[in-house]
Write a protein that holds these residues in place. Structure first.
Motif, mmCIF file in Angstrom:
data_model
loop_
_atom_site.group_PDB
_atom_site.id
_atom_site.type_symbol
_atom_site.label_atom_id
_atom_site.label_comp_id
_atom_site.label_asym_id
_atom_site.label_seq_id
_atom_site.Cartn_x
_atom_site.Cartn_y
_atom_site.Cartn_z
ATOM 1 N N PHE A 1 -4.120 0.091 -38.700
ATOM 2 C CA PHE A 1 -5.389 0.488 -39.294
ATOM 3 C C PHE A 1 -5.468 1.965 -39.657
ATOM 4 N N GLY A 2 -4.679 2.805 -39.018
ATOM 5 C CA GLY A 2 -4.787 4.244 -39.255
ATOM 6 C C GLY A 2 -3.668 4.833 -40.078
ATOM 7 N N SER A 3 -2.692 4.016 -40.457
ATOM 8 C CA SER A 3 -1.518 4.529 -41.163
ATOM 9 C C SER A 3 -1.852 5.014 -42.564
ATOM 10 N N GLN A 4 -1.180 6.067 -42.971
ATOM 11 C CA GLN A 4 -1.334 6.563 -44.329
ATOM 12 C C GLN A 4 -0.520 5.767 -45.348
ATOM 13 N N ASP B 1 -4.424 3.593 -45.190
ATOM 14 C CA ASP B 1 -4.348 2.290 -45.845
ATOM 15 C C ASP B 1 -5.114 1.225 -45.068
ATOM 16 N N ALA B 2 -5.560 0.208 -45.789
ATOM 17 C CA ALA B 2 -6.305 -0.895 -45.175
ATOM 18 C C ALA B 2 -5.464 -2.157 -45.156
ATOM 19 N N PRO B 3 -5.259 -2.762 -43.993
ATOM 20 C CA PRO B 3 -4.584 -4.060 -43.965
ATOM 21 C C PRO B 3 -5.552 -5.147 -44.418
ATOM 22 N N VAL B 4 -5.289 -5.729 -45.570
ATOM 23 C CA VAL B 4 -6.174 -6.747 -46.119
ATOM 24 C C VAL B 4 -5.885 -8.113 -45.496
ATOM 25 N N MET B 5 -4.634 -8.387 -45.261
ATOM 26 C CA MET B 5 -4.236 -9.626 -44.582
ATOM 27 C C MET B 5 -3.006 -9.318 -43.755
ATOM 28 N N ARG B 6 -3.016 -9.786 -42.507
ATOM 29 C CA ARG B 6 -1.887 -9.498 -41.627
ATOM 30 C C ARG B 6 -1.479 -10.729 -40.836
ATOM 31 N N LEU B 7 -0.285 -10.688 -40.321
ATOM 32 C CA LEU B 7 0.293 -11.822 -39.620
ATOM 33 C C LEU B 7 -0.530 -12.213 -38.398
ATOM 34 N N GLY B 8 -1.148 -11.236 -37.738
ATOM 35 C CA GLY B 8 -1.954 -11.545 -36.563
ATOM 36 C C GLY B 8 -3.021 -12.574 -36.860
ATOM 37 N N GLU B 9 -3.665 -12.455 -38.018
ATOM 38 C CA GLU B 9 -4.667 -13.457 -38.359
ATOM 39 C C GLU B 9 -4.023 -14.795 -38.670
ATOM 40 N N VAL B 10 -2.936 -14.785 -39.398
ATOM 41 C CA VAL B 10 -2.302 -16.041 -39.795
ATOM 42 C C VAL B 10 -1.928 -16.872 -38.577
ATOM 43 N N VAL B 11 -1.322 -16.243 -37.580
ATOM 44 C CA VAL B 11 -0.882 -17.027 -36.421
ATOM 45 C C VAL B 11 -2.068 -17.515 -35.588
ATOM 46 N N LEU B 12 -3.153 -16.740 -35.572
ATOM 47 C CA LEU B 12 -4.332 -17.201 -34.833
ATOM 48 C C LEU B 12 -5.055 -18.318 -35.586
ATOM 49 N N ASN B 13 -5.053 -18.252 -36.915
ATOM 50 C CA ASN B 13 -5.580 -19.377 -37.691
ATOM 51 C C ASN B 13 -4.760 -20.635 -37.414
ATOM 52 N N TRP B 14 -3.457 -20.458 -37.365
ATOM 53 C CA TRP B 14 -2.531 -21.581 -37.160
ATOM 54 C C TRP B 14 -2.725 -22.239 -35.797
ATOM 55 N N ILE B 15 -2.755 -21.431 -34.741
ATOM 56 C CA ILE B 15 -2.838 -22.017 -33.406
ATOM 57 C C ILE B 15 -4.208 -22.642 -33.177
ATOM 58 N N GLU B 16 -5.255 -22.062 -33.752
ATOM 59 C CA GLU B 16 -6.571 -22.683 -33.592
ATOM 60 C C GLU B 16 -6.645 -23.999 -34.352
ATOM 61 N N ALA B 17 -6.117 -24.033 -35.577
ATOM 62 C CA ALA B 17 -6.119 -25.276 -36.346
ATOM 63 C C ALA B 17 -5.358 -26.360 -35.599
ATOM 64 N N LYS B 18 -4.217 -26.016 -35.024
ATOM 65 C CA LYS B 18 -3.435 -26.996 -34.271
ATOM 66 C C LYS B 18 -4.177 -27.474 -33.029
ATOM 67 N N ALA B 19 -4.834 -26.569 -32.336
ATOM 68 C CA ALA B 19 -5.568 -26.952 -31.136
ATOM 69 C C ALA B 19 -6.742 -27.861 -31.483
ATOM 70 N N GLU B 20 -7.421 -27.572 -32.580
ATOM 71 C CA GLU B 20 -8.533 -28.423 -33.001
ATOM 72 C C GLU B 20 -8.028 -29.786 -33.464
ATOM 73 N N LEU B 21 -6.930 -29.810 -34.185
ATOM 74 C CA LEU B 21 -6.362 -31.088 -34.620
ATOM 75 C C LEU B 21 -5.957 -31.942 -33.421
ATOM 76 N N ALA B 22 -5.496 -31.286 -32.363
ATOM 77 C CA ALA B 22 -5.088 -32.027 -31.169
ATOM 78 C C ALA B 22 -6.266 -32.754 -30.528
ATOM 79 N N THR B 23 -7.482 -32.246 -30.722
ATOM 80 C CA THR B 23 -8.661 -32.921 -30.172
ATOM 81 C C THR B 23 -9.080 -34.114 -31.017
ATOM 82 N N MET B 24 -8.456 -34.258 -32.189
ATOM 83 C CA MET B 24 -8.812 -35.348 -33.109
ATOM 84 C C MET B 24 -7.619 -36.250 -33.385
ATOM 85 N N GLY B 25 -6.708 -36.330 -32.433
ATOM 86 C CA GLY B 25 -5.583 -37.235 -32.561
ATOM 87 C C GLY B 25 -4.294 -36.611 -33.021
#
Length: 612
Positions: A278-281, A405-429
């Motif tokens: 977040f603070g990098s030039q 510079d501003a990080p507009v999209m980063r891997l940290g979000e992608v992997v958290l989106n992924w693991i949450e989607a998988k965990a929610e899908l697991a509750t639905m079969g």
């Protein structure tokens, strides 16, 4: 010379037939529609006109819409002095915008009732098709790529509109201004709209280029990252609000697949410390950053977000006790269960020393009077910038001339989106989440390197999350599994002041977290022993004003002679709960003027449920 695509974001406006009323948009720069659509370079130039609306970064100048810290501050994470900001209590007189400008309603974390960007995307698609029909010498792959770009932005805009308003009129083509039946049709069901968005995103995943010549031009990896975010939102909304497991599974599967596409590419990894994101030039070369916005004072592209992290500028909407308590200790457990020494001591200094490293990287490690809660967020500035406190800041750290510079999209979000989607899908079969899944997502995040400052302070990385030893947080909601609770916690720690929190609690059907009556920790700051930690406030002007709440809930007010008793959770000055609200605030009302406009034309525009 290194190219930075996000330095300049041109807005291309063509001379086109105007739509009537709320679908109109103003022309800022005129170009000849009859002669423009001849080359791929012109297609790229037109597409760049979308970037300022969807890839905002830290915005620019004094702009705050969609900017972290300055735009995203309405949630259960933040409190203020005085009365907390309230939801609106009645439908506005008007809620229309017809310009291609970056606009945001803070209390909904999304756009106003504006279809200009939908129209722009539809125009783009139609002109691409017309080029192909006219025999412009471009390959089929080229036409498919640019169609995918147009469909991505249309899907992005509709995702945001639906997140704010629910049902909205869907336009899959440019509407002629004489077609009143189409222009003034009523709202379409959100699920119908999101099925169209789903189709757009599937097309994107099949046809957008994986590279368009520069890593910062929109490509399939960037698009897939945003698709994982937008489909996660709608999938969980369908589950928790509409109880539609069929649609929830459909959208969540796309969210997981899109995230997996990025994760399995091998192009991105967790090699950066948290603060440097977040603070990098210059974020070029940072392996965690998928898309960033570059700033350069030499050409007048600057922002002001770093200055509001520099310890001097006030933070009126400041981090509260509820957020501080959510950070796990370095042994991976909530403080109530942790074996870390002094884990239950909730002073700012001890929180920084014992919590996940993101706490120290996000907040100053001592009370600051510049924060309404005395907990100050310095996440969006580098380690050098804060050292100027008490002296003159260089332009890169002050005013609206910041250049990190501003990080507009980063891997940290992608992997958290992924693991949450998988965990929610697991509750639905779906397939159960495995330890390997946690290792490539949450545990990969926790293994980020620490920077030199954190290491010198003795900050420790948090231990991995183990599926066989999930913490049983006593604060966990009864309707949420331990695994999903920890995934949600990880998002809260990761995205402080970013895009996520209000949208998260809305999609989880947890807007009651915003109520101080239900969640009193949002009305408090961390634990402070003022005589030891912050004696400069034990002064005459604070008599009758400075208050703390002790562990047993007793509020003690400073009277000038009881300094030793001013120990407890800080009570922001004159703080009081926001106005009561109901579930209708999950979605925004449309304006009365827009409803009247429809009526004047002989049509009906339905009001958002609950706002009639």
């Amino acid at each position: 010379m290194k190219k930075q695509i996000l330095l300049i974001l041109p807005l291309v406006i063509l001379v086109l037939g105007a739509c009537d009323d709320f679908l109109d948009r103003s022309s800022l720069t005129e170009m000849n529609d009859d002669t423009y659509w001849t080359t791929e370079n012109n297609l790229r130039l037109f597409s760049n006109g979308f970037y300022s609306n969807y890839f905002v970064g830290y915005n620019s100048g004094w702009g705050s819409a969609y900017a972290p810290l300055r735009g995203y501050y309405f949630s259960d994470d933040f409190s203020s002095t005085g009365k907390l900001g309230s939801f609106e209590t009645q439908a506005p007189s008007s809620r229309a915008d017809d310009d291609e400008v970056v606009s945001m309603m803070n209390s909904y974390a999304g756009p106003t009732w504006n279809f200009a960007w939908v129209r722009k995307a539809n125009i783009f698609m139609e002109r691409i098709a017309a080029m192909q029909e006219a025999g412009v010498e471009l390959s089929e792959e080229t036409f498919q790529h640019w169609t995918a770009v147009a469909r991505f932005f249309r899907g992005f805009e509709y995702s945001r509109l639906v997140s704010v308003f629910g049902d909205v009129p869907y336009y899959g083509e440019v509407i002629d201004d004489s077609n009143l039946d189409a222009l003034y049709k009523d709202r379409d069901d959100r699920t119908f709209v999101m099925d169209q968005v789903y189709d757009d995103f599937v097309y994107v995943m099949e046809n957008m280029r994986t590279s368009d010549g520069n890593a910062q031009y929109l490509n399939r990896y960037i698009a897939a990252s945003f698709i994982s975010r937008l489909m996660l939102f709608e999938g969980t909304w369908q589950k928790y609000h509409l109880n539609n497991t069929e649609k929830a599974s459909k959208y969540l599967e796309l969210a997981a697949d899109a995230a997996d596409f990025v994760m399995s590419s091998g192009m991105y990894s967790f090699t950066s410390d948290f603060r440097s994101l977040f603070g990098s030039q210059d974020l070029a070369g940072n392996k965690e950053v998928i898309l960033f916005r570059h700033y350069d004072a030499s050409i007048g592209i600057t922002h002001h977000v770093a200055s509001y992290s520099n310890l001097t500028e006030g933070q009126y909407n400041a981090p509260n006790l509820s957020l501080a308590k959510a950070f796990i200790c370095t042994d991976g457990k909530p403080y109530q269960l942790s074996a870390v020494p002094n884990a239950d001591e909730l002073s700012i200094q001890n929180l920084a020393a014992t919590r996940d490293p993101r706490f120290e990287a996000t907040f100053w490690d001592a009370p600051k009077k510049e924060s309404s809660t005395l907990l100050y967020a310095c996440k969006f500035i580098d380690r050098v910038g804060v050292t100027y406190y008490g002296s003159t800041y260089p332009s890169m750290y002050g005013s609206n001339t910041n250049t990190n510079d501003a990080p507009v999209m980063r891997l940290g979000e992608v992997v958290l989106n992924w693991i949450e989607a998988k965990a929610e899908l697991a509750t639905m079969g779906g397939a159960a989440v495995t330890q390997a899944d946690l290792d490539v997502s949450i545990n990969a995040i926790r293994s980020r390197p620490l920077d030199a400052v954190a290491i010198e302070k003795g900050i420790q990385q948090t231990v991995p999350l183990l599926l066989a030893e999930l913490p049983d947080d006593p604060a966990r909601d009864a309707d949420v599994s331990a695994l999903i609770w920890e995934i949600r916690r990880e998002r809260r720690m990761e995205f402080v002041y970013e895009h996520s929190r209000l949208l998260d609690i809305k999609r989880w059907n947890k807007i009651d977290y915003m109520s101080g009556a239900d969640n009193p920790d949002i009305l408090r700051g961390p634990w402070i022993d003022f005589e030891t930690d912050f004696p400069e406030w034990l002064v005459e002007e604070k008599e009758g004003v400075l208050r703390v709440e002790t562990a047993d809930g007793t509020v003690v007010t400073y009277n000038g002679s009881n300094a030793a008793e001013i120990v407890g959770y800080y009570v922001p000055e004159n703080v009081s709960d926001r106005d009561p609200f109901t579930d209708r605030v999950y979605l925004a009302p449309v304006g009365n003027a827009q409803i009247s406009e429809y009526m004047d034309k002989g049509y009906t525009l339905s009001q958002t449920p609950g706002w009639e």
